[in-house]
Design a protein around this motif. Structure first.
Motif, mmCIF file in Angstrom:
data_model
loop_
_atom_site.group_PDB
_atom_site.id
_atom_site.type_symbol
_atom_site.label_atom_id
_atom_site.label_comp_id
_atom_site.label_asym_id
_atom_site.label_seq_id
_atom_site.Cartn_x
_atom_site.Cartn_y
_atom_site.Cartn_z
ATOM 1 N N UNK A 174 -47.234 20.147 6.572
ATOM 2 C CA UNK A 174 -48.077 20.088 7.764
ATOM 3 C C UNK A 174 -49.406 19.396 7.490
ATOM 4 N N UNK A 175 -49.934 19.584 6.296
ATOM 5 C CA UNK A 175 -51.304 19.141 6.049
ATOM 6 C C UNK A 175 -51.443 17.849 5.261
ATOM 7 N N UNK A 190 -50.368 14.065 4.292
ATOM 8 C CA UNK A 190 -49.569 12.956 4.789
ATOM 9 C C UNK A 190 -49.327 11.969 3.665
ATOM 10 N N UNK A 191 -48.183 11.314 3.757
ATOM 11 C CA UNK A 191 -47.798 10.386 2.698
ATOM 12 C C UNK A 191 -48.804 9.245 2.632
ATOM 13 N N UNK A 192 -49.265 8.945 1.453
ATOM 14 C CA UNK A 192 -50.277 7.914 1.342
ATOM 15 C C UNK A 192 -49.656 6.548 1.139
#
Lengths: 333, 600
Positions: free
Chosen positions: A204-205, A207-209
């Motif tokens: 949820x927190x 995100x794929x960089x």
């Protein structure tokens, strides 16, 4: 010396008069500088005894003369030079000589910290520094070390992390310690009173960089025949403005690899041999082998042909790229 | 001017008002409670999901006169000041218009000065992705060594445009699109407080049209409310949002489902009458069916997939009724017509043809079905050959048995071919196809005539086919063996195939489908044209000992009209041809092994 080793030495109080920090791991470099500041300087005297320069803007002479100045009202002074050009670019003879002279005989009351990213090891100056063991190479950490580091960080926060959550976190953030630290702090803040960090929270927190991660997991999902997840992935990648043809190429590559792995495994090769033959890391081969089992050789061939056809259709303008990728995924499995 | 538009009037003032972003509000509240404030935040997400609002609430919560707390009071001087935007320490910068390095330099100069009124200096940099690379670098220096009590909040819709160096210095929060139920709830709360009665269905389509952005949703709600006054019905909402347009696609979907060609064509007429651009319509129609495919794959679970259609529920129901293959087939037809439309002077005709095809989908699908059956049959034949080969070593397998299977297979095929007849729209081919009577012999007889005629019509096809020969004829499908795969590739193209089929049809008076297979004796290709059984390429090691068995078991199976040429070289058609070409004569010959001259 590598970064972590150096950090340990500094913490013990073994401080050299000159340091050259190289490598791309900015996080470790910063840690070392902070630690040095803590050991060497007295805070209230910072404005007298700490100088920070941009190496590409300041002349060498000025920097060295500063380094040779004795400290004010304390035992040591510290000179930090960031983005030092001397160890990767050509510099004139005079400067080289000056630098070597200083390195031969550095001021004992000064700690000169030179920070750069690349180091040309053939240079006379670098050779000298290597000889004296003043070079600290801060390279990206290994995955196992990264995991250890995360666990340690979380223990300091008195939190626990589940194994799958840890895997996901590493996968999503990658090898950027700065970002990892940020993410960990964010996750801990989210948890508040709770103790255990679960996979869902991470999902949820965080995100794929990097795009590579998401493309890989897209083809992964295609490999697992998970259409729905694959489509979701595709959309999120397209939203990041990734060129569709690049994605298509990656999908094609995946099928090519799967065909290779399948063929090789039929010929009773071990996975280890495979990984050296195909020049792929072992864990990739493992994953491919698992996925290859879900397809028949014929299905794989068809899929590769279909990918190729889609490519032609896009390039001849028959199909619109985004749409054709969706169709491809819909038709593939 | 005391009318304030809805989205400004209902801008969230506390974290609780920020709907659909629980993971973010919880983290921020915890951070405020425990004092773990990061010096730089990055808020990213699609428009209207609460980035700027969250940044403002954060600024208020940090600086509220009642003390830093998860809940700003919204009453005190500072809270109100921030709302109005006249507190000097909370700066909202629009990076889209201040994107250069000079602005950022100025910012850096001022960052060093402490705050004047508030506890923290908060910089809210909106649309931060618009900064120039130099400006990013300048900003990076400040982010690397932030002064005390300064907090940066960067907001952007496009985080991938930020350099990695910036990304890694910020605590990043991804704002999600607001889910449908949550948004409907929020909208109905606002509507009821505004004193307007809105149908739930109407709210749903408003929420869907807004694609998860609250600001868009409120804008639409406002529009609909202004139109209706008092209470809003579904119909009115549809009208305002321009959704009647979508209905035509849904009707088209229905027509395709029911195979209702008339309805489909009527819709085309309607589109044309309205004066819509036909190629745009076809593109939209393709998009509609594409969404159906996605919905089909998605199944029951709600997944966050981009489907830009408002009437989602109806589409979902429709998607369930379609078969996956059917949808893929429709898409193929439609994408085909999209490219056909380019440069077409008769767009309506193209559209009608496409509608024609998608409304008579079974026809196309059953063709596919036949294709796959033929493929199966082909496999079966190949298998059968292998079976015979194996029977040499084990107990001999009688051809009869194989034949039975074969017959079964062809029976299976028959009903389908009848189907095809019934679906085909033209009647000219509907004369009964009698598979029993037609045999491969007939084709052998007419083969030369056929080649001659083909030479007249399509020289290229002729040159490829010259070296081929008919090998079997079952269920109106003529299988032709070819020497190499190039020939196969070229002949499989629809144009030559059609010509060939037409000629065959003319010569035999039957409807013939042609299938091309590769001759098995690829190494000996060209040499065996005149008619050696293709089975002869079987593993050569069997040959000597199995020769007699071979002949017996296969001789009749092929009803061979081809004589076995190994016995008499002078009668050999092929040798005769060679002699003709080279103008030579046979001096001596050695018995060649089966498998041809090079075959062994």
């Amino acid at each position: 010396m590598d970064g972590i080793q150096a950090l340990r030495e500094i913490k013990k109080g073994n401080i050299e008069p000159v340091y050259l920090l190289g490598g791309t791991n900015a996080f470790i470099k910063e840690r070392i500088m902070e630690e040095l500041k803590k050991k060497i300087l007295e805070e209230e005297m910072n404005s007298f005894n700490l100088d920070t320069y941009q190496g590409n803007k300041q002349s060498l002479g000025e920097i060295l003369s500063r380094a040779e100045t004795p400290p004010v009202l304390s035992r040591k002074r510290m000179v930090i030079v960031k983005e030092v050009p001397y160890f990767k670019e050509e510099i004139n003879e005079k400067d080289t000589e000056k630098l070597i002279n200083y390195l031969e005989n550095p001021s004992p009351s000064t700690c000169l910290v030179l920070v750069t990213d690349k180091i040309d090891k053939r240079k006379k100056t670098t050779k000298k520094l290597f000889l004296k063991k003043w070079v600290i190479e801060c390279n990206p950490v290994k995955e196992s070390d990264l995991k250890k580091w995360i666990n340690q960080k979380l223990r300091q926060e008195k939190k626990e992390i589940k194994e799958n959550a840890l895997e996901l976190l590493v996968k999503l953030v990658g090898n950027d310690l700065h970002q990892m630290e940020n993410e960990i702090s964010k996750l801990c803040t989210y948890l508040g009173e709770d103790k255990v960090l679960t996979e869902d929270t991470v999902r949820a927190l965080v995100s794929a960089s990097s795009l590579e991660v998401s493309i890989f997991s897209l083809v992964d999902n295609i490999g697992k025949k998970n259409k729905k997840e694959a489509l979701v992935q595709l959309h999120s990648i397209l939203k990041q403005n990734e060129p569709p043809l690049k994605i298509l190429t990656m999908i094609g590559r995946q099928f090519r690899l799967l065909i290779q792995v399948k063929k090789h495994l039929e010929s009773t090769k071990t996975k280890r041999e495979l990984s050296s033959d195909m020049k792929l890391p072992a864990f990739v081969v493992n994953k491919l082998a698992d996925q290859a089992e879900k397809f028949t050789q014929e299905e794989l061939h068809k899929a590769l042909i279909r990918t190729h056809e889609t490519d032609i259709k896009i390039k001849t303008g028959i199909l619109e790229p985004h749409f054709s990728l969706e169709l491809l995924i819909a038709a593939l499995m | 001017m005391n009318y304030v538009s809805l989205y400004r009037k209902w801008r969230p003032q506390v974290f609780e008002d920020l709907i659909g972003q629980d993971h973010i509000t919880r983290t921020l509240k915890n951070a405020l409670k425990s004092g773990r404030i990061s010096h730089a935040y990055l808020f990213c997400g699609p428009r209207g999901t609460g980035k700027t609002s969250a940044a403002k609430i954060l600024a208020k919560a940090l600086n509220c006169e009642k003390g830093t707390a998860p809940q700003p009071c919204s009453q005190c001087h500072i809270c109100r000041g921030i709302n109005k935007g006249n507190i000097m320490d909370v700066l909202e910068i629009d990076a889209a218009s201040n994107r250069g390095i000079d602005e950022i330099r100025e910012l850096r100069e001022k960052v060093r000065f402490g705050s004047t009124q508030a506890r923290f200096k908060v910089y809210i940099i909106d649309e931060v992705h618009m900064l120039t690379p130099e400006a990013f670098n300048a900003l990076l220096k400040t982010l690397e060594e932030p002064p005390e009590k300064v907090i940066f909040v960067l907001a952007t819709t496009e985080p991938h445009k930020l350099p990695q160096t910036i990304l890694s210095r910020c605590q990043r929060f991804d704002f999600h699109r607001i889910g449908l139920p949550i948004m409907v709830e929020g909208l109905s709360k606002i509507a009821s407080q505004e004193g307007v009665n809105v149908e739930e269905e109407a709210l749903k389509i408003i929420a869907r049209s807004s694609e998860g952005g609250m600001r868009d949703a409120l804008g639409l709600l406002e529009q609909v409310m202004a139109f209706c006054e008092g209470s809003v019905s579904l119909e009115a909402a549809k009208q305002i949002l321009g959704l009647e347009e979508e209905d035509i696609f849904i009707y088209m979907g229905k027509a395709v489902l029911k195979n209702d060609l008339v309805a489909g064509l009527r819709l085309v007429g309607e589109v044309a009458d309205r004066g819509r651009d036909i190629s745009q319509f076809v593109r939209d129609l393709t998009g509609y069916f594409r969404s159906l495919i996605i919905l089909k794959i998605q199944g029951e679970e709600p997944v966050d997939l981009d489907i830009p259609w408002v009437s989602l529920d109806g589409m979902k129901r429709q998607a369930e009724k379609f078969s996956h293959d059917g949808l893929m087939c429709i898409n193929e037809i439609l994408t085909g017509s999209v490219s056909e439309l380019r440069g077409s002077s008769q767009p309506r005709f193209v559209l009608e043809t496409a509608v024609f095809q998608i409304c008579r989908l079974e026809f196309k699908l059953s063709l596919q079905n036949i294709e796959s059956k033929i493929e199966k049959l082909e496999d079966f034949i190949l298998e059968r050959k292998e079976g015979v080969a194996y029977s040499y070593s084990g107990q001999p397998l009688s051809i009869e048995e194989n034949r039975k299977d074969y017959a079964q297979q062809s029976q299976e095929l028959e009903p389908v071919s009848e189907d095809t007849e019934s679906f085909s729209l033209t009647d000219k081919n509907s004369q009964p196809v009698n598979t029993e009577e037609s045999s491969i012999e007939e084709f052998n007889k007419i083969w030369k005539d056929f080649l001659k005629e083909l030479h007249g019509k399509d020289v290229v096809a002729y040159s490829w086919l010259e070296q081929g020969r008919p090998s079997s004829y079952e269920g109106s499908t003529l299988t032709v063996e070819l020497a190499n795969c190039f020939a196969q590739d070229n002949l499989e193209k629809s144009k030559p195939k059609k010509v060939i089929e037409e000629i065959l049809c003319g010569l035999t008076g039957k409807k013939v489908t042609v299938k091309f297979i590769l001759s098995n004796n690829t190494e000996a290709n060209g040499i065996e044209v005149s008619g050696e059984e293709h089975e002869s390429s079987e593993d050569s090691s069997f040959e000597g000992s199995l020769e007699s068995n071979f002949e017996n078991s296969l001789g009749d199976s092929c009803e061979s009209s081809f004589e076995n040429n190994n016995t008499d070289i002078h009668n050999d058609e092929f040798v005769a041809e060679v002699l003709k070409i080279f103008k030579g004569k046979v001096v001596d010959h050695e018995e060649t092994k089966k498998g041809g001259f090079f075959g062994v």
